[in-house]
Write an enzyme that holds these catalytic residues in place. Structure first.
Site, PDB file in Angstrom:
ATOM      1  N   GLU A   1      10.266  15.467  15.894  1.00 40.31           N
ATOM      2  CA  GLU A   1      10.594  15.310  14.475  1.00 40.31           C
ATOM      3  C   GLU A   1       9.884  16.419  13.699  1.00 40.31           C
ATOM      4  OE1 GLU A   1       9.031  11.830  12.310  1.00 40.31           O
ATOM      5  OE2 GLU A   1      11.061  11.658  11.525  1.00 40.31           O
TER       6      GLU A   1
ATOM      7  N   LYS B   1       0.840  -1.192   0.000  1.00 42.82           N
ATOM      8  CA  LYS B   1       0.000   0.000   0.000  1.00 42.82           C
ATOM      9  C   LYS B   1       0.879   1.249   0.000  1.00 42.82           C
ATOM     10  CE  LYS B   1      -1.835   2.696   3.019  1.00 42.82           C
ATOM     11  NZ  LYS B   1      -1.816   3.952   2.248  1.00 42.82           N
TER      12      LYS B   1
ATOM     13  N   GLU C   1       9.817   0.876  10.702  1.00 42.87           N
ATOM     14  CA  GLU C   1      10.800   1.951  10.486  1.00 42.87           C
ATOM     15  C   GLU C   1      10.065   3.254  10.747  1.00 42.87           C
ATOM     16  OE1 GLU C   1      13.849   1.409  10.119  1.00 42.87           O
ATOM     17  OE2 GLU C   1      14.100  -0.505   9.088  1.00 42.87           O
TER      18      GLU C   1
END
Ligand code: NAD
Length: 450
Positions: free
Chosen positions: A353, A153, A228
């Site tokens: 982040e 996907k 990840e």
């Protein structure tokens, strides 16, 4: 349901695609499960040949794929060409694997003991929008090589190159159902990979928040998972380093792909005595960093992926700005590379982040403080260390809690070496020789002498 794919450099519609719904997702998973029965028994040398053909077909469409990625993702031409090469290289690297999936022969009494590396079944690969081609390849190439079938996907924003890769697999002779691309929403298609029991493993790259939900969902079926996730990586510059070189390459280490890179070195830590010299060189390099139409060969950086991402990144600009680069105005999700000097280590820009072209610079006194500041994060994905002292390079690289470090360099990714994160940056490793372990189960067989 149809979905408009937008060019982030122009805000114009590139094309409109159809999203898979739940029934269509279940259908491709069932097809992949059926294809697994035969794919796992394809002779290793034939599977290797098919992967090499797949690599060759991808290589023959290099310009087309790169142009599509520039239009869909706003990647610079240089990056997009590298990304196609990366898929070709990863497929070629893992094409050597089917004939080298060695087990062991273990000495035992009364017979022979051997191990086999068995494939898992259907593997679901869920890809983010920041590197649509490479991250897809890191999942599907080793999975296919090990004898699994794959449903993939792509991210909602960036489905186009993955859809092409699905077509090229068929063109290369990979049987239908072995590798299928199913564009759609994370909450529908991606979530179904987690809940459908025919999917035996999920490879997820994306945000830490969604990764945690996927891990929790997979627990229900003890489904294998590779994650990840996010990063907050440091670029640590010691006073004994080649300061001009460290500063000259620092913009690329954080602003490449408009900072939308899980390995982006968004923290720059400079030893106090080298600070003035570093900043002088760094400002020159940032101002030279070319933000422009990504289809130009001269572009260092293109736009961000979406208005939403641009708005999110701009919320980090609440700390003192040291200097900025420049960016085009007008249509497109443009932002100038920006260098912040946060007041302290509690600043959002220092802790979270960013996923955009914003970097924060702070100083440290000595090795111990540099290590402490770099490790003061829930993440641990990447990082760089600049020093001429070999002993220091070794000490600091062993002390930093992160999966991928570079000394006197900012490159984190090679297809032949492992990639993955410590702490909340992920679970498991991709690429390199060991990735195959996460796409196989070890089966132990004892054969009696009787
Ligand atoms: P995201 O987590 O929102 O989405 C990633 C993918 O997951 C998309 O395909 C999305 O559709 C799908 N998804 C969303 N919700 C889902 C659900 N409930 N179930 C299943 N699938 C779902 O992340 P993003 O915004 O696309 O990507 C940015 C993030 O990815 C950043 O945090 C970045 O650090 C991370 N990232 C990490 C790496 C790495 O290798 N560590 C690489 C690239 C990106």
């Amino acid at each position: 349901m149809s979905y408009d794919v937008i060019n982030p450099a122009t805000e114009k519609i590139v094309t409109t695609i159809e999203h898979f719904d739940l029934a269509a997702t279940d259908a491709v998973i069932a097809q992949a499960a059926k294809a697994y029965d035969s794919w796992r028994h394809v002779a290793p040398s034939d599977r290797a040949t098919l992967l090499r053909k797949f690599a060759a077909v991808v290589a023959s469409h290099k310009e087309e794929l790169a142009a599509l990625e520039i239009a869909n993702s706003g990647h610079t031409r240089g990056n997009a060409l590298w990304e196609v090469d990366n898929v070709v290289n990863v497929l070629t690297y893992y094409s050597a694997a089917p004939e080298r999936l060695f087990g062991k022969q273990i000495p035992v009494a009364g017979g022979v003991d051997i191990t086999f590396k068995e494939p898992l079944g259907v593997v679901g690969v869920i890809v983010p929008w920041n590197f649509p081609m490479p991250i897809a390849g890191w999942g599907f190439a080793p999975a296919l090589a090990a004898g699994n079938t794959v449903v993939l996907k792509p991210a909602e924003y960036t489905p186009l190159t993955a859809m092409k890769l699905g077509e090229y697999a068929l063109e290369a002779g990979i049987p239908k159902g072995v590798f299928t691309v199913s564009p759609g929403k994370g909450s529908i298609v991606g979530n179904r990979f987690v809940t459908n029991p025919l999917v035996r493993k999920v490879v997820f790259t994306g945000s830490t928040q969604v990764g945690k939900a996927i891990m929790a969902g997979c627990a229900d079926q003890v489904k294998r998972v590779t994650l990840e996730l996010g990063g907050k990586s440091s670029n640590i510059i010691f006073a004994d380093a080649d300061i001009a070189k460290a500063a000259g390459s620092a913009p690329g280490a954080v602003f490449d792909n408009a900072g939308q890179d899980c390995c982006a070195r968004t923290r720059i830590l400079v030893q106090k005595s080298a600070f003035d010299s570093f900043m002088e060189h760094f400002e020159v390099a940032v101002k030279k960093f070319r933000v422009e139409d990504p289809s130009l060969a001269t572009a260092d950086m293109g736009p961000l992926i979406s208005r939403k991402q641009l708005d999110s990144v701009q919320t980090f600009l609440d700390e003192p700005i040291a200097f900025t680069g420049s960016a085009p105005t007008g249509p497109g999700f443009w932002m100038a590379p920006t260098v912040l000097m946060p007041k302290n280590t509690q600043a959002r820009s220092w802790r979270e982040e960013v996923f955009g072209p914003v970097v924060s610079v702070m100083t440290f006194e000595d090795e111990a403080q540099g290590i402490e500041m770099a490790n003061d994060s829930e993440y641990g994905l990447s990082g760089s260390i600049w020093t001429r002292d070999v002993g220091r390079a070794l000490r600091v690289s062993r002390a930093i809690e992160t999966g991928n470090l570079s000394i006197n360099s900012n490159s984190s990714v090679r297809f032949s070496t492992p990639f993955g994160g410590f702490k909340q940056s992920g679970l498991g490793r991709e690429l390199g020789p060991d990735a195959l372990d996460s796409f196989t189960e070890v089966k132990n067989v004892f054969i009696s002498n009787d």
